[in-house]
Design an enzyme around this catalytic site. Structure first.
Site, PDB file in Angstrom:
ATOM      1  CG  ASP A  87       6.191  39.735  26.369  1.00  0.00           C
ATOM      2  OD1 ASP A  87       6.475  38.936  25.454  1.00  0.00           O
ATOM      3  OD2 ASP A  87       5.011  40.055  26.611  1.00  0.00           O
TER       4      ASP A  87
ATOM      5  CG  ASP B 152      11.557  45.766  33.634  1.00  0.00           C
ATOM      6  OD1 ASP B 152      10.666  46.340  34.298  1.00  0.00           O
ATOM      7  OD2 ASP B 152      11.685  45.908  32.406  1.00  0.00           O
ATOM      8  CG  ASP B 153       7.313  44.977  35.292  1.00  0.00           C
ATOM      9  OD1 ASP B 153       8.132  44.908  34.350  1.00  0.00           O
ATOM     10  OD2 ASP B 153       6.237  45.603  35.205  1.00  0.00           O
TER      11      ASP B 153
HETATM   12  O1  PRP Z   1      10.524  42.153  27.010  1.00  0.00           O
HETATM   13  P1  PRP Z   1       9.724  43.246  26.332  1.00  0.00           P
HETATM   14  O2  PRP Z   1       8.876  42.702  25.204  1.00  0.00           O
HETATM   15  O3  PRP Z   1      10.567  44.404  25.926  1.00  0.00           O
HETATM   16  O4  PRP Z   1       8.635  43.765  27.371  1.00  0.00           O
HETATM   17  C1  PRP Z   1       8.884  43.933  28.743  1.00  0.00           C
HETATM   18  C2  PRP Z   1       8.699  45.353  29.168  1.00  0.00           C
HETATM   19  O5  PRP Z   1       7.361  45.771  28.872  1.00  0.00           O
HETATM   20  C3  PRP Z   1       6.783  46.379  30.030  1.00  0.00           C
HETATM   21  O6  PRP Z   1       7.119  47.752  30.118  1.00  0.00           O
HETATM   22  P2  PRP Z   1       6.440  48.871  29.220  1.00  0.00           P
HETATM   23  O7  PRP Z   1       7.348  49.160  28.051  1.00  0.00           O
HETATM   24  O8  PRP Z   1       5.045  48.463  28.890  1.00  0.00           O
HETATM   25  O9  PRP Z   1       6.449  50.176  30.114  1.00  0.00           O
HETATM   26  P3  PRP Z   1       6.111  50.420  31.664  1.00  0.00           P
HETATM   27  O10 PRP Z   1       7.087  49.616  32.484  1.00  0.00           O
HETATM   28  O11 PRP Z   1       6.315  51.880  31.814  1.00  0.00           O
HETATM   29  O12 PRP Z   1       4.692  49.991  31.908  1.00  0.00           O
HETATM   30  C4  PRP Z   1       7.449  45.645  31.174  1.00  0.00           C
HETATM   31  O13 PRP Z   1       7.410  46.440  32.369  1.00  0.00           O
HETATM   32  C5  PRP Z   1       8.860  45.466  30.686  1.00  0.00           C
HETATM   33  O14 PRP Z   1       9.665  46.587  30.995  1.00  0.00           O
HETATM   34  N1  GUN Z   2       1.497  44.342  32.180  1.00  0.00           N
HETATM   35  C1  GUN Z   2       2.218  43.717  31.213  1.00  0.00           C
HETATM   36  N2  GUN Z   2       3.042  44.430  30.443  1.00  0.00           N
HETATM   37  C2  GUN Z   2       3.745  43.735  29.503  1.00  0.00           C
HETATM   38  N3  GUN Z   2       4.638  44.190  28.602  1.00  0.00           N
HETATM   39  C3  GUN Z   2       5.032  43.139  27.851  1.00  0.00           C
HETATM   40  N4  GUN Z   2       4.427  42.007  28.256  1.00  0.00           N
HETATM   41  C4  GUN Z   2       3.607  42.366  29.292  1.00  0.00           C
HETATM   42  C5  GUN Z   2       2.703  41.622  30.110  1.00  0.00           C
HETATM   43  O1  GUN Z   2       2.504  40.404  30.016  1.00  0.00           O
HETATM   44  N5  GUN Z   2       2.030  42.366  31.059  1.00  0.00           N
HETATM   45 MG    MG Z   3       8.465  48.226  31.837  1.00  0.00          MG
END
Ligand code: PRP
Ligand code: GUN
Ligand code: MG
Length: 166
Positions: free
Chosen positions: A104, A100-101
């Protein structure tokens, strides 16, 4: 977005993401099981860009996705899996690299780890609260930092400094 506002912003360019994802790949090479990684599983959508770079660096051709939908507290409190990877490939996660990127709060990874308990979980960026949920990461930022990714940004005109106060 209910997680905003954050005190600080950490802006990541495509170039920075490429460098950091590569650095993560090199670290993951050392963590690989003797038989190598069986497959990469990207957590959509943010995990797909780093997963592409990492699978290229490590020459892993089997790449699948897992999709986790997070609801806000007014609807449903826990994230849930809305698309699973191929069970015949990932099994219990043994030899599987989940990318994952960022992490959080760690709630997304909590759900993913339950589905593949033996997998190795890696993110490019990590915040302290979610850090225990990852096995490998590259850069830690503070919990009150919001990470801005290149796919969420665009080049914009800014006024010249001279005369900017009128
Ligand atoms: O540790 P957490 O609090 O669960 O947050 C982390 C996740 O939040 C973001 O994804 P998001 O759900 O915003 O979706 P996306 O990847 O489709 O942008 C990010 O890419 C992680 O996958
Ligand atoms: N882009 C982005 N998405 C999130 N989802 C949860 N935390 C983050 C953050 O710091 N940046
Ligand atoms: Mg995500």
């Amino acid at each position: 977005m209910d997680r905003l506002p954050h005190e600080k912003g950490f802006h990541v360019s495509w170039d920075q993401l490429h460098r950091d994802a590569r650095a993560l790949a090199w670290r993951l090479q050392d963590a690989a099981p003797a038989s190598g990684w069986k497959a990469v599983v990207a957590i959509t959508r943010g995990g797909m860009a780093p997963a592409m770079i990492i699978s290229r660096e490590l020459d892993i051709r089997t790449v699948d996705t897992i999709s986790v939908k997070s609801y806000n507290h007014q609807e449903q409190s826990e994230p849930r899996i809305i698309k699973s990877p191929d069970a015949t490939v990932v099994g219990d996660g043994e030899g599987i690299l989940i990318i994952d990127d960022l992490v959080d709060t760690g709630k997304t990874l909590e759900v993913v780890r339950k589905a593949m308990p033996k997998a190795h979980v890696a993110t490019v960026y990590a915040k302290p609260q979610g850090r225990p949920m990852v096995d490998s990461f590259i850069t830690e930022v503070s919990q009150d930092t919001w990470i801005f990714f290149p796919w969420d940004m665009a080049l914009q005109y800014v006024k010249p400094f001279h005369g900017s106060d009128d």
